[in-house]
Scaffold this active site. Structure first.
Site, PDB file in Angstrom:
ATOM      1  N   SER A 313       0.816  -1.207   0.000  1.00  0.00           N
ATOM      2  CA  SER A 313       0.000   0.000   0.000  1.00  0.00           C
ATOM      3  C   SER A 313       0.859   1.270   0.000  1.00  0.00           C
ATOM      4  O   SER A 313       1.549   1.552  -0.974  1.00  0.00           O
ATOM      5  CB  SER A 313      -0.959  -0.029   1.191  1.00  0.00           C
ATOM      6  OG  SER A 313      -1.978   0.926   1.047  1.00  0.00           O
ATOM      7  N   ASP A 324      10.106   5.204 -10.427  1.00  0.00           N
ATOM      8  CA  ASP A 324       9.711   5.808 -11.698  1.00  0.00           C
ATOM      9  C   ASP A 324      10.508   7.073 -12.003  1.00  0.00           C
ATOM     10  O   ASP A 324      10.827   7.355 -13.170  1.00  0.00           O
ATOM     11  CB  ASP A 324       8.221   6.134 -11.686  1.00  0.00           C
ATOM     12  CG  ASP A 324       7.355   4.916 -11.977  1.00  0.00           C
ATOM     13  OD1 ASP A 324       7.918   3.817 -12.150  1.00  0.00           O
ATOM     14  OD2 ASP A 324       6.119   5.066 -12.039  1.00  0.00           O
ATOM     15  N   LYS A 338      -0.815  -4.229  -3.144  1.00  0.00           N
ATOM     16  CA  LYS A 338      -2.082  -3.593  -2.772  1.00  0.00           C
ATOM     17  C   LYS A 338      -2.128  -2.206  -3.405  1.00  0.00           C
ATOM     18  O   LYS A 338      -1.601  -1.242  -2.851  1.00  0.00           O
ATOM     19  CB  LYS A 338      -2.234  -3.497  -1.262  1.00  0.00           C
ATOM     20  CG  LYS A 338      -3.566  -2.857  -0.846  1.00  0.00           C
ATOM     21  CD  LYS A 338      -3.670  -2.752   0.669  1.00  0.00           C
ATOM     22  CE  LYS A 338      -4.960  -2.035   1.057  1.00  0.00           C
ATOM     23  NZ  LYS A 338      -4.957  -0.607   0.658  1.00  0.00           N
TER      24      LYS A 338
END
Length: 484
Positions: A313, A324, A338
Site C-alpha cells: 500500500s 519511476d 495492494k
C-alpha cells in the site's frame, strides 16, 4: 394474539427495511440513472430477516441481524473494505497515532481467518517469535473463525501487564500450539534512523502514521549535522502501509518540488486525484511545511529502497514513485501488490464505512494492484517466504485495472490473510511448539539485504542470494592428492 402481533411486526419491519433501502437506492439512482432498484433482492432480504426472527432457535436482536447483514455486504466486496462501528472507528484512529496497549502484531482477515501480516519490532509478539503468515485460531479460549477483525484486535489489546494466550497454526507444523504473551504499552515509532558508518544513513519506516513525515525530516537533519551523506538506505520492508498523505510526504522529501508522486482513479470525482511533492498534499490543515529547510543534499544523495513481500500500500507508493523518477534503486523482493485506496465514509455520528474507492497508479502509469513493485535488483535474504500471501492470492481481490505500463494519468489497513480449514484443526493445542527463534531485526549487522544495499551504494558487487552464498561455503574443499 401474540402470534398475530409478531407476524404483523415482522411484516412492518420488512416494509420499513424495504422502504429505507429503496430510498437509499433511489438516492444513488439520481447520481447514476442506469442503476436499477433491486426490488426482488430487497424482498428476499426482508424475507430472510423475518424467518430468522420467527424461526431461529434463539431470539436475535434486530441490531445484530442488521449489523451482520451490513458486514456481509461490505466484506463480500474485497479484502480491504469494512464496516466500522464506533469501536472499530476508534481502533482505526489509535492505529494511525501509534500508541496502544497490546502485543505488537499487524493482523488482517480473509475468509474468517485472522492472520499475522507482520510482528512489530521490539514488541512482545516479535520477541516471542510470532511470524508473518501465522494464523491466530484462538485468543484465550475464544475461536477466531468468523470473528470480525475489530473484535480480534480488541481481544488482543488491553491493559499493559495483563496476559493473553494465542493459539497459533503455522504452515509446516502439524498441530496448533499456544503462545502466552504479556501485553505492553506499544509505542510504535514509525521512523527509526541511524548512521551505519560515516557518510551512510539508514532510515526504516515501519508504517505511515500522522507524524511520519515530521519524524523523517528530523532524522534527515540529524544526519546532515554529522556531515554530507554519500548514500542513504530507505527501508520499507514489511511495512503494511498507512496514511496516503504520509506516503506522499516521504516521497516528497527526496523528489523535486511538484513532481508527481501518485495518482488515483475511481468512479467519483473525489476518487480522482493527482498528488504531487507539494506542501498541500502532505501537510494537513494549516501546519508548517516540515520539509521547508531540509539540506539540499537530500534531493541528490544516492539511495536504495529496500522492499519485500510485506511491503504494501503506502510503502509501495513510495517505492514506485522513487523508482519511476529514477531517484532510487529498489532492491529486495517483489512487493505485496495492494494498489487500492480506502476512504473512510462517515455514516452518522457513530459509524463509518472503510470503502475501496480508487486504484492508485505510479507516476509512469503503472498499476500495482495484484502485481506489486518489481525490484531493480533482486536480493534474497534467505528467509522462508513460502507461506507469504500477496494481494493476488486474496479471495475477491481487485483486478489490476487499466493502469498497465503506458497508461496516462486521469486525474491508500487491516490486511491480507488466509489458510483454509486452519481454524477447524485447532483441537489439540497441547503439542509442543517448534523452537520459535525471533526473526533478525531489520537494520542489524546480520541483515543481508542491508549489506547488499551498502555494497550497491559503494559501487561494490551485490550478492543476489544469501542461500547461494551459504551453499557455496558449505561445499567441501577440493581434495589434494595424498603425499603432496
Amino acid at each position: 394474539m401474540r402470534d398475530g402481533f409478531k407476524k404483523a411486526g415482522l411484516i412492518g419491519l420488512g416494509t420499513v427495511l424495504g422502504v429505507l433501502l429503496s430510498l437509499n437506492f433511489s438516492a444513488v439512482a439520481q447520481r447514476e440513472a442506469r442503476l436499477p432498484i433491486p426490488y426482488e433482492d430487497l424482498q428476499l432480504l426482508s424475507a430472510v430477516f423475518g424467518k430468522i426472527k420467527s424461526d431461529y432457535v434463539e431470539q436475535v436482536p434486530d441490531e445484530k441481524l442488521i449489523r451482520e447483514a451490513i458486514n456481509g455486504m461490505v466484506r463480500g466486496l474485497d479484502p480491504h473494505s469494512d464496516f466500522l462501528d464506533a469501536e472499530a472507528f476508534k481502533e482505526l484512529q489509535v492505529s494511525t497515532q501509534g500508541k496502544f496497549g497490546g502485543l505488537g502484531i499487524e493482523v488482517g482477515v480473509e475468509d474468517g481467518v485472522v492472520r499475522v501480516v507482520s510482528p512489530i519490532e521490539d514488541t512482545p509478539a516479535f520477541r516471542a517469535g510470532i511470524k508473518s503468515g501465522d494464523l491466530i485460531v484462538k485468543i484465550d479460549d475464544t475461536a477466531t473463525r468468523g470473528m470480525p477483525l475489530s473484535k480480534a484486535v480488541e481481544k488482543m489489546r488491553g491493559k499493559p501487564g495483563t496476559d493473553v494466550v494465542l493459539t497459533i497454526f503455522r504452515k509446516g507444523v502439524e498441530q496448533p500450539f499456544d503462545v502466552k504473551l504479556t501485553r505492553e504499552e506499544i509505542n510504535v515509532k514509525s521512523v527509526r534512523a541511524k548512521m551505519l558508518e560515516p557518510g551512510y544513513g539508514y532510515v526504516r519506516v515501519r508504517n505511515f502514521q500522522e507524524r511520519t513525515g515530521e519524524d523523517l525530516a528530523k532524522a534527515l537533519r540529524d544526519f546532515y549535522k554529522q556531515g554530507e551523506l554519500k548514500g542513504l538506505v530507505l527501508d520499507v520492508r514489511s511495512d503494511p502501509g498507512g496514511l496516503l498523505n504520509q506516503a506522499v510526504a516521504v516521497s516528497a522529501a527526496f523528489l523535486p518540488k511538484d513532481a508527481l508522486v501518485v495518482y488515483t482513479d475511481g468512479r467519483t470525482p473525489d476518487a480522482r486525484m493527482r498528488l504531487t511533492a507539494s506542501r498541500e498534499n502532505y501537510v494537513r490543515g494549516r501546519g508548517e511545511d516540515y520539509f521547508r529547510d531540509l539540506p539540499p543534499g537530500v534531493k541528490k544523495v544516492p539511495m536504495v529502497v529496500l522492499v519485500d513481500g510485506g511491503t504494501a500500500s503506502a510503502s509501495e507508493i513510495v517505492a514506485g514513485a522513487l523508482q519511476d523518477h529514477k531517484r532510487a534503486t529498489v532492491m529486495g523482493a517483489s512487493t505485496f501488490g495492494k494498489g487500492s485506496v480506502q476512504t473512510i465514509l462517515p455514516l452518522g455520528s457513530t459509524a463509518g464505512l472503510k470503502l475501496t474507492t480508487a486504484r492508485y497508479y505510479t507516476p509512469a502509469g503503472r498499476s500495482i494492484q495484484a502485481k506489486g513493485i518489481e525490484p531493480d535488483v533482486f536480493v534474497d535474504d534467505g528467509r522462508d517466504t513460502s507461506n507469504r500471501i500477496r494481494e493476488a492470492n486474496l479471495e475477491r481481490h481487485l483486478e489490476t485495472g487499466k493502469g498497465d505500463a503506458g497508461a496516462k494519468p486521469s486525474g491508500a489497513e487491516a490486511n491480507p490473510e488466509t489458510a483454509p480449514g486452519a481454524a477447524d484443526s485447532a483441537k489439540d493445542t497441547k503439542a509442543a511448539p517448534p523452537a520459535m527463534a525471533p526473526r533478525f531485526e531489520f537494520g542489524a549487522p546480520e541483515d543481508f539485504q542491508l549489506r547488499q544495499a551498502m555494497n550497491h551504494l559503494k559501487g561494490e558487487p551485490v550478492i543476489a542470494s544469501v542461500r547461494a552464498t551459504a551453499a557455496a561455503s558449505a561445499q567441501p574443499a577440493e581434495a589434494k592428492p595424498a603425499g603432496k
